[in-house]
Scaffold this active site. Structure first.
Site, PDB file in Angstrom:
ATOM      1  N   ASP A  79       0.681   1.927   8.847  1.00 20.02           N
ATOM      2  CA  ASP A  79       0.625   1.128   9.799  1.00 20.02           C
ATOM      3  C   ASP A  79       1.560   1.164  11.018  1.00 20.02           C
ATOM      4  O   ASP A  79       1.128   0.905  12.145  1.00 20.02           O
ATOM      5  CB  ASP A  79       0.348  -0.517   9.271  1.00 20.02           C
ATOM      6  CG  ASP A  79      -0.992  -0.532   8.622  1.00 20.02           C
ATOM      7  OD1 ASP A  79      -1.711   0.542   8.512  1.00 20.02           O
ATOM      8  OD2 ASP A  79      -1.143  -1.450   7.643  1.00 20.02           O
TER       9      ASP A  79
ATOM     10  N   GLY B 153       0.794  -1.287  -0.122  1.00 23.63           N
ATOM     11  CA  GLY B 153       0.108  -0.110   0.082  1.00 23.63           C
ATOM     12  C   GLY B 153       1.084   1.233   0.114  1.00 23.63           C
ATOM     13  O   GLY B 153       1.592   1.319   0.695  1.00 23.63           O
TER      14      GLY B 153
HETATM   15  O1  F6P Z   1      -0.911  -1.553   4.810  1.00 22.89           O
HETATM   16  C1  F6P Z   1      -1.568  -0.238   4.673  1.00 22.89           C
HETATM   17  C2  F6P Z   1      -2.729  -0.192   4.336  1.00 22.89           C
HETATM   18  O2  F6P Z   1      -3.370   1.013   4.296  1.00 22.89           O
HETATM   19  C3  F6P Z   1      -3.690  -1.022   5.507  1.00 22.89           C
HETATM   20  O3  F6P Z   1      -3.777   0.035   6.583  1.00 22.89           O
HETATM   21  C4  F6P Z   1      -5.222  -1.042   5.021  1.00 22.89           C
HETATM   22  O4  F6P Z   1      -5.722  -2.293   5.619  1.00 22.89           O
HETATM   23  C5  F6P Z   1      -4.781  -1.650   3.678  1.00 22.89           C
HETATM   24  O5  F6P Z   1      -3.331  -0.867   3.366  1.00 22.89           O
HETATM   25  C6  F6P Z   1      -5.746  -1.336   2.402  1.00 22.89           C
HETATM   26  O6  F6P Z   1      -5.155  -1.673   1.400  1.00 22.89           O
HETATM   27  P1  F6P Z   1      -5.861  -1.598  -0.027  1.00 22.89           P
HETATM   28  O7  F6P Z   1      -5.168  -0.476  -0.669  1.00 22.89           O
HETATM   29  O8  F6P Z   1      -5.642  -3.025  -0.612  1.00 22.89           O
HETATM   30  O9  F6P Z   1      -7.500  -1.631   0.183  1.00 22.89           O
END
Ligand code: F6P
Length: 357
Positions: free
Chosen positions: A134, A10
């Site tokens: 996170d 992410g």
């Molecule tokens: O790991 C970073 C993060 O922002 C988490 O806090 C969250 O659960 C996840 O990525 C969301 O990811 P995606 O972009 O796949 O919805």
């Protein structure tokens, strides 16, 4: 020497600032340094794609949100297997060699570091840089991107508080963080949340409702609750994330926030709303702290490369930038300590964690 950079997992504020710092250091300190960007994280390495990054490409990156290299959140084990045979790992190693890399910088979170460790074991020269809103990477006090997200969430929380107070409501603000509650905890404390629900401290539904009711009984007109997306009921704490959706009353519900809002509203009689902050937590320009941290981490990672120190990841320890060996941190997470100083401090000023403590 030829250096590759990829961003994986992410995104968050500061990825471009790290790319810039790595690039600037290498261009200044390594003779004939050649830098290439690998698009879309490990997916790009599996495909064998790269393109040159010049000094001009680094211009303006300090403040630019997102990642110019683009990224993927697909777990490594679920990435497409190469059609022409081999494994994802063997393909990456082959492409690392084909590209003629002397070092690969991997900017990412816990999953990214796990894959970086695999590459390192296969003989590739890898250096990680710890990223994530996170803040859950083991071995570093803080990850880049986290502080910006704390600022964003705190600001959003402040704004939501004014409307909540005007309407005498209970409000749940859902914050990102599936496994670790750092972002919810620190922004919750910074914004003055009355209750903070995080994955590390499973909450009790009765305790949550009792807390809100007791505030109403004491004449408090509104209640602000910060909820991590991975917050769990004590009754479901034993389930994994994938299993949890099946035990939740609304089938397929990914987070507990909406359900909680309904229950609190019904049991306390106070109008209750929720707000999911979502992707604004990952977007935008890094705050000053992160700009500085990214510049320090990126410059340090590049210095490690220039010195030939590979198989490591940059890290923050106290006020210093240091490094950890990839095998020592790969696959490990850093969680909020339910008995730690921050939680204890929060409890001591009356913040509830929705448990029976
Ligand atoms: O790991 C970073 C993060 O922002 C988490 O806090 C969250 O659960 C996840 O990525 C969301 O990811 P995606 O972009 O796949 O919805």
């Amino acid at each position: 020497m030829k250096f590759g950079i990829l961003t994986s997992g992410g995104d968050c504020a500061g990825l471009n600032a790290v790319i810039r710092a790595i690039g600037l250091y290498l261009l200044k300190n390594v003779n004939n340094a050649e830098i290439v960007g690998i698009p879309e994280g490990y997916a790009g390495l599996i495909r064998g794609e790269s393109y040159p990054l010049t000094r001009e490409d680094l211009e303006g990156l300090l403040t630019l949100g997102g990642t110019i290299l683009r990224t993927r959140r697909t777990p490594f084990k679920r990435m497409t297997v190469p059609e022409e045979g081999g494994t994802r790992l063997s393909k990456m190693v082959a492409n690392y060699k084909k590209m003629g890399l002397d070092c690969l910088f991997t900017l990412g979170g816990a999953g990214t570091h796990k894959t970086a460790a695999l590459l390192s074991m296969e003989g590739c020269n890898v250096i990680g840089v710890p990223k994530t809103i996170d803040n859950d990477i083991y071995g570093t006090d803080v990850t880049f991107g986290f502080r910006t997200a704390v600022e964003v969430v705190t600001d959003a929380f402040d704004r939501i508080e004014t409307t909540t107070r005007s309407h005498s409501r209970t409000m749940l603000v859902e914050v990102m963080g599936n496994k670790a509650g750092w972002l919810t905890l620190q922004s919750g404390i910074a914004a003055g949340a009355h209750m903070i629900l995080i994955p590390e401290i499973p909450f009790n539904l009765d305790a949550v409702c009792d807390f809100v009711s007791s505030r109403i009984a004491a004449g408090e007109t509104y209640t602000m609750i910060a909820v991590a997306e991975g917050a769990v009921l004590d009754s479901e704490a034993r389930f994994k994330k994938e299993e949890r959706v099946f035990v939740r009353p609304e089938q397929g519900e990914a987070t507990v926030t909406r359900h909680l809002a309904e229950v609190i509203g019904a049991r306390t009689g106070q109008e209750t709303r929720y707000s999911v902050l979502g992707y604004l937590q990952r977007g935008g320009t890094p705050c000053a702290y992160d700009r500085l941290l990214c510049t320090r981490l990126g410059g340090y990672a590049a210095k490690l490369a220039a010195e030939g120190r590979f198989g490591v990841t940059a890290a923050v320890s106290g006020n210093n930038i240091t490094f950890n060996a990839l095998p020592d941190i790969a696959g490990k997470y850093k969680f909020v300590d339910p008995q730690g100083e921050e939680v204890a401090l929060a409890r001591s000023i009356g913040i509830s964690f929705g448990d029976r403590a």
